[in-house]
Design a protein around this motif. Structure first.
Motif, PDB file in Angstrom:
ATOM      1  N   ILE A 201       0.908  -1.105  -0.001  1.00  0.00           N
ATOM      2  CA  ILE A 201      -0.258  -0.384  -0.210  1.00  0.00           C
ATOM      3  C   ILE A 201       0.702   1.045  -0.271  1.00  0.00           C
ATOM      4  O   ILE A 201       0.191   2.284  -0.327  1.00  0.00           O
ATOM      5  N   CYS A 202       2.019   0.483   0.293  1.00  0.00           N
ATOM      6  CA  CYS A 202       3.132   2.646  -0.191  1.00  0.00           C
ATOM      7  C   CYS A 202       3.042   3.561  -0.805  1.00  0.00           C
ATOM      8  O   CYS A 202       2.615   4.720  -0.880  1.00  0.00           O
ATOM      9  N   ASP A 203       2.717   2.818  -1.529  1.00  0.00           N
ATOM     10  CA  ASP A 203       2.459   3.812  -3.095  1.00  0.00           C
ATOM     11  C   ASP A 203       0.819   4.746  -2.976  1.00  0.00           C
ATOM     12  O   ASP A 203       0.676   6.215  -3.032  1.00  0.00           O
ATOM     13  N   GLU A 204       0.269   3.560  -2.738  1.00  0.00           N
ATOM     14  CA  GLU A 204      -1.221   4.663  -2.536  1.00  0.00           C
ATOM     15  C   GLU A 204      -1.526   5.423  -2.245  1.00  0.00           C
ATOM     16  O   GLU A 204      -1.813   6.644  -1.339  1.00  0.00           O
ATOM     17  N   TRP A 205      -0.980   4.979  -0.413  1.00  0.00           N
ATOM     18  CA  TRP A 205      -0.241   5.790   1.097  1.00  0.00           C
ATOM     19  C   TRP A 205      -0.037   6.982   0.419  1.00  0.00           C
ATOM     20  O   TRP A 205      -0.235   8.090   1.189  1.00  0.00           O
ATOM     21  N   ALA A 206       1.154   7.148   0.198  1.00  0.00           N
ATOM     22  CA  ALA A 206       1.756   8.299  -0.154  1.00  0.00           C
ATOM     23  C   ALA A 206       0.777   9.053  -0.839  1.00  0.00           C
ATOM     24  O   ALA A 206       0.917  10.475  -0.591  1.00  0.00           O
ATOM     25  N   LEU A 207       0.467   8.948  -2.343  1.00  0.00           N
ATOM     26  CA  LEU A 207       0.240   9.489  -3.400  1.00  0.00           C
ATOM     27  C   LEU A 207      -1.540  10.215  -1.732  1.00  0.00           C
ATOM     28  O   LEU A 207      -1.963  11.466  -1.844  1.00  0.00           O
ATOM     29  N   ALA A 208      -2.559   9.470  -1.966  1.00  0.00           N
ATOM     30  CA  ALA A 208      -3.389  10.425  -0.903  1.00  0.00           C
ATOM     31  C   ALA A 208      -2.643  10.957   0.606  1.00  0.00           C
ATOM     32  O   ALA A 208      -3.389  12.390   0.771  1.00  0.00           O
ATOM     33  N   LEU A 209      -1.843  10.975   1.100  1.00  0.00           N
ATOM     34  CA  LEU A 209      -0.907  11.453   2.104  1.00  0.00           C
ATOM     35  C   LEU A 209      -0.571  12.371   0.883  1.00  0.00           C
ATOM     36  O   LEU A 209      -0.840  13.904   2.186  1.00  0.00           O
ATOM     37  N   GLU A 210       0.105  13.151   0.288  1.00  0.00           N
ATOM     38  CA  GLU A 210      -0.382  13.778  -0.741  1.00  0.00           C
ATOM     39  C   GLU A 210      -1.284  15.264  -1.119  1.00  0.00           C
ATOM     40  O   GLU A 210      -1.238  15.899  -1.094  1.00  0.00           O
ATOM     41  N   GLN A 211      -2.542  14.337  -1.067  1.00  0.00           N
ATOM     42  CA  GLN A 211      -3.476  15.260  -2.034  1.00  0.00           C
ATOM     43  C   GLN A 211      -4.514  15.153  -0.826  1.00  0.00           C
ATOM     44  O   GLN A 211      -5.351  15.965  -0.961  1.00  0.00           O
ATOM     45  N   GLY A 212      -3.592  14.342   0.949  1.00  0.00           N
ATOM     46  CA  GLY A 212      -5.427  14.919   1.708  1.00  0.00           C
ATOM     47  C   GLY A 212      -6.726  14.033   1.261  1.00  0.00           C
ATOM     48  O   GLY A 212      -7.752  15.179   2.471  1.00  0.00           O
ATOM     49  N   THR A 213      -6.543  13.300   0.917  1.00  0.00           N
ATOM     50  CA  THR A 213      -8.011  11.825   0.796  1.00  0.00           C
ATOM     51  C   THR A 213      -8.256  11.274   1.618  1.00  0.00           C
ATOM     52  O   THR A 213      -6.622  10.389   1.924  1.00  0.00           O
ATOM     53  N   GLU A 214      -8.886  10.403   1.734  1.00  0.00           N
ATOM     54  CA  GLU A 214      -9.739   9.684   2.150  1.00  0.00           C
ATOM     55  C   GLU A 214      -9.128   8.185   1.114  1.00  0.00           C
ATOM     56  O   GLU A 214      -8.850   7.798   0.333  1.00  0.00           O
ATOM     57  N   VAL A 219      -6.620  -4.725   2.998  1.00  0.00           N
ATOM     58  CA  VAL A 219      -5.918  -5.553   3.046  1.00  0.00           C
ATOM     59  C   VAL A 219      -5.511  -6.576   4.212  1.00  0.00           C
ATOM     60  O   VAL A 219      -6.038  -7.363   4.515  1.00  0.00           O
ATOM     61  N   ARG A 220      -4.470  -7.795   3.480  1.00  0.00           N
ATOM     62  CA  ARG A 220      -3.954  -8.975   4.789  1.00  0.00           C
ATOM     63  C   ARG A 220      -2.850  -8.393   5.365  1.00  0.00           C
ATOM     64  O   ARG A 220      -1.337  -8.124   5.169  1.00  0.00           O
ATOM     65  N   LEU A 221      -3.311  -8.761   6.914  1.00  0.00           N
ATOM     66  CA  LEU A 221      -1.836  -8.061   7.865  1.00  0.00           C
ATOM     67  C   LEU A 221      -1.002 -10.048   8.447  1.00  0.00           C
ATOM     68  O   LEU A 221      -2.027 -10.849   8.801  1.00  0.00           O
ATOM     69  N   LYS A 222       0.037 -10.036   8.804  1.00  0.00           N
ATOM     70  CA  LYS A 222       0.680 -11.051   9.713  1.00  0.00           C
ATOM     71  C   LYS A 222       0.558 -10.835  11.304  1.00  0.00           C
ATOM     72  O   LYS A 222       0.613  -9.912  11.265  1.00  0.00           O
ATOM     73  N   ASP A 223      -0.795 -11.985  11.407  1.00  0.00           N
ATOM     74  CA  ASP A 223      -0.815 -11.589  12.731  1.00  0.00           C
ATOM     75  C   ASP A 223       0.546 -12.338  13.663  1.00  0.00           C
ATOM     76  O   ASP A 223       1.405 -13.526  13.273  1.00  0.00           O
ATOM     77  N   LEU A 224       1.175 -11.864  14.235  1.00  0.00           N
ATOM     78  CA  LEU A 224       2.520 -12.230  15.000  1.00  0.00           C
ATOM     79  C   LEU A 224       2.283 -13.483  16.257  1.00  0.00           C
ATOM     80  O   LEU A 224       3.516 -14.330  16.230  1.00  0.00           O
ATOM     81  N   ILE A 225       1.820 -13.647  16.299  1.00  0.00           N
ATOM     82  CA  ILE A 225       0.857 -14.609  16.635  1.00  0.00           C
ATOM     83  C   ILE A 225       1.047 -16.047  16.578  1.00  0.00           C
ATOM     84  O   ILE A 225       1.736 -16.823  16.442  1.00  0.00           O
ATOM     85  N   THR A 226       0.711 -15.637  15.492  1.00  0.00           N
ATOM     86  CA  THR A 226       0.510 -17.087  14.273  1.00  0.00           C
ATOM     87  C   THR A 226       0.637 -17.015  13.558  1.00  0.00           C
ATOM     88  O   THR A 226       0.638 -18.124  12.424  1.00  0.00           O
ATOM     89  N   GLY A 227       0.743 -16.319  13.197  1.00  0.00           N
ATOM     90  CA  GLY A 227       2.399 -16.639  11.202  1.00  0.00           C
ATOM     91  C   GLY A 227       0.953 -16.054  10.447  1.00  0.00           C
ATOM     92  O   GLY A 227       1.480 -16.022   9.553  1.00  0.00           O
ATOM     93  N   GLU A 228      -0.457 -16.187  10.827  1.00  0.00           N
ATOM     94  CA  GLU A 228      -1.534 -15.926   9.664  1.00  0.00           C
ATOM     95  C   GLU A 228      -1.175 -14.397   8.883  1.00  0.00           C
ATOM     96  O   GLU A 228      -1.346 -14.081   9.908  1.00  0.00           O
ATOM     97  N   PHE A 229      -1.589 -14.840   7.593  1.00  0.00           N
ATOM     98  CA  PHE A 229      -2.093 -13.688   6.821  1.00  0.00           C
ATOM     99  C   PHE A 229      -3.572 -13.221   7.328  1.00  0.00           C
ATOM    100  O   PHE A 229      -4.299 -14.290   6.730  1.00  0.00           O
ATOM    101  N   ARG A 230      -4.428 -12.193   8.160  1.00  0.00           N
ATOM    102  CA  ARG A 230      -5.612 -12.128   8.525  1.00  0.00           C
ATOM    103  C   ARG A 230      -5.833 -10.941   7.136  1.00  0.00           C
ATOM    104  O   ARG A 230      -5.626  -9.679   6.998  1.00  0.00           O
ATOM    105  N   TYR A 231      -7.368 -10.893   6.893  1.00  0.00           N
ATOM    106  CA  TYR A 231      -8.367 -10.010   6.114  1.00  0.00           C
ATOM    107  C   TYR A 231      -8.631  -8.740   6.924  1.00  0.00           C
ATOM    108  O   TYR A 231      -8.513  -8.848   7.611  1.00  0.00           O
ATOM    109  N   HIS A 232      -7.800  -7.666   6.443  1.00  0.00           N
ATOM    110  CA  HIS A 232      -8.248  -6.462   6.982  1.00  0.00           C
ATOM    111  C   HIS A 232      -8.733  -5.201   6.929  1.00  0.00           C
ATOM    112  O   HIS A 232      -8.207  -4.996   4.780  1.00  0.00           O
ATOM    113  N   LEU A 233      -9.783  -4.770   6.511  1.00  0.00           N
ATOM    114  CA  LEU A 233      -9.923  -3.534   5.608  1.00  0.00           C
ATOM    115  C   LEU A 233      -9.509  -1.704   6.732  1.00  0.00           C
ATOM    116  O   LEU A 233      -9.501  -1.201   7.920  1.00  0.00           O
TER     117      LEU A 233
END
Length: 530
Positions: A201-214, A219-233
């Motif tokens: 998400i780096c490029d998309e977040w950088a663009l939103a940060l520059e433009q000041g838009t929502e 995304v899927r985040l890695k759970d540090l306890i189980t090591g699995e990737f879980r879907y997040h909004l």
């Protein structure tokens, strides 16, 4: 304003005139006590003070003035004709004077000094006003910072209670605050959680940060306890104050169960869709076979019927002349064969309704003119009158629309009163909605066609039966027919995405009402099972 203090009028008047000539506002006092009273009430830029005065001398007056906060920016010039020694001059400066002049005074020098001191007075007043304004501004900013700090603490308290991962980001993109749920996916409060390699998400977040838009993203985040990737909004909202971006507030909402359920549902939908496609293909094949069977059977049925009718006619003409009873029985057999042939033809017409056909722009008046040629014999025999108003050009499937009019006109001629010639009136108008009782409109998107006759009519309690196949309201011995015509008309109106309805009373005639779009979809109607 300038204040001149002297106990002698002859000293005051020349100074006053000189200063007034240079457009100074001048006030006077003849004693130290009078001068102090005026200074308490009025702001003076410069005080010209005589040293030698009865009562309070100039030094005492100067010392008293220095204690007045109102006169803190006032400059004092001492004037003396007697006390010209160094010790008196020194005492004058130490008592608060800014200058010490001896008489006689050079007028030009005095005026220059007064101008300079008045300018200094005004600058000091402006500086003090600026200082006061800055002090107020500092107080306002300090209060705003305190309120902002309180709101930030309140915001962080709210974020800490959320069941989601919550965080705030400074306008330049630095993470300011994270709640406790953050540390399940990131060990560092200053580093975003690790995402799946396909969800960068780096490029998309950088663009939103520059433009000041929502910024919103799954995304899927890695759970540090189980090591699995879980879907997040992920959702990051810009927070503005007076149109100035002050921070970002973001959340990671765990949608893993919903995402898995959605994927499972998509798989089931895809599986079911494939099953339906197979079933539909099988149904179309079966329908085609049924059509082929109908054609074959109808051909096989019609051929023996033709022979039966031909043989019956031959027997009647050659062998039964004079035998009225036998002719009567044979006529009944011929009529039964004719009804059977008519039934087969209607069934064939009903079966053809499943065939696809394209919509075309159709002139209904031309169609009806051609159709009435088929009814010449019936119209002549019944002495019928058919009135057709000017009908609009609309998009129809011509052959099916012809079937509709053919069945309605045939019924109007068939169910006429015995002693009254049939009168059939066909009219049309544009309406604004797809409704039997729609309001007429010159720009309407639908066309309402009315076919009205003066025949025997029927009881409207049977309305739910007349459009059902093989349903009849009258005895076959009195009125010929198979009970299929109105069912064909209903089926064809459905294919036109339209409506058909009837209004009738016994012995008062019938009105058939058709409502269909003026313009249809360009693609052909798909086939369906009968």
């Amino acid at each position: 304003m300038i204040l001149i203090v002297d106990d002698r009028q002859e000293n005051i008047l020349p100074l006053k005139k000189i200063l007034e000539l240079h457009r100074f506002s001048v006030d006077t006092a003849e004693s130290g006590e009078e001068a102090l009273k005026k200074i308490l009430k009025t702001d003076y830029a410069v005080v010209i003070l005589d040293v030698q005065m009865p009562g309070m001398d100039g030094f005492e007056v100067a010392n008293a003035i220095s204690g007045f906060s109102r006169a803190r920016d006032t400059s004092i010039i001492f004037l003396s004709a007697v006390n010209t020694e160094k010790k008196f001059i020194t005492q004058g400066y130490t008592s608060g004077g800014v200058d010490y002049l001896t008489k006689p005074v050079d007028p030009d020098i005095l005026v220059l000094k007064v101008k300079t001191l008045r300018r200094l007075y005004e600058q000091q007043r402006e500086l003090r006003a600026t200082q006061d304004s800055l002090r107020k501004e500092v107080d306002v900013r300090k209060q705003a910072q305190e309120e902002l700090a309180a709101r930030v603490q309140e915001l962080q308290a709210v974020l800490s209670t959320l069941p989601q991962m919550a965080f705030t980001v400074s306008p330049d993109g630095r993470i300011e605050y994270v709640n406790q749920h953050w540390f399940r996916y990131s060990a560092d409060s200053n580093v975003f959680p690790q995402t799946h390699e396909q969800d960068a998400i780096c490029d998309e977040w950088a663009l939103a940060l520059e433009q000041g838009t929502e910024f919103t993203r799954e995304v899927r985040l890695k759970d540090l306890i189980t090591g699995e990737f879980r879907y997040h909004l992920l959702r990051i909202l810009p927070i503005r104050q007076q149109d100035v971006l002050i921070r970002w507030i973001g959340t990671f909402t765990d949608i893993h169960p919903q995402k898995l359920a959605a994927e499972l549902l998509e798989q089931q939908v895809e599986l079911r869709t494939n099953e339906l496609l197979l079933k539909n293909a099988e149904l179309e094949r079966t329908n085609h076979e049924l059509q082929q069977f109908t054609w074959v059977v109808s051909h096989d049925l019609k051929e023996p019927l033709r022979k039966i009718q031909l043989l019956n006619d031959t027997i009647k003409e050659r062998y039964l002349k004079g035998n009225e009873e036998a002719v009567s029985y044979l006529d009944r057999s011929i009529r039964s064969s004719a009804r059977m042939s008519s039934l087969i033809n209607d069934l064939l017409a009903y079966s053809r309704l499943s065939n696809p056909e394209s919509f075309q722009s159709t002139n209904l008046n031309t169609m009806l003119d051609e159709l009435l040629l088929d009814f010449d014999e019936a119209i002549s025999r019944t002495k019928a009158t058919i009135v057709i108003d000017e009908l609009p050009i609309i998009e129809t499937m011509p052959s099916r629309m012809r079937q509709i009019f053919q069945n309605l006109i045939s019924n109007a001629l068939k169910f006429a009163k015995d002693t009254v010639p049939p009168i059939i009136h066909i009219s049309a108008e544009l309406i604004d909605t797809k409704d039997i009782d729609g309001t007429p409109s010159a720009e309407g998107a639908y066309c309402r066609i009315v076919v009205q006759d003066n025949g025997i009519g029927f009881d409207e309690k049977f309305l739910d039966r007349i459009f059902v196949i093989f349903q009849r309201l009258h005895n076959r011995s009195n009125y010929e027919g198979t009970g299929i015509g109105l069912a064909i008309a209903k089926k064809n109106m459905d294919k036109h995405h339209g409506l058909i309805w009837a209004q009738s009373r016994v012995d008062e005639g019938t009105r058939f009402i058709l409502v269909l779009p003026v313009q249809q979809a360009s693609q052909p109607v798909l086939s369906e099972t009968v």
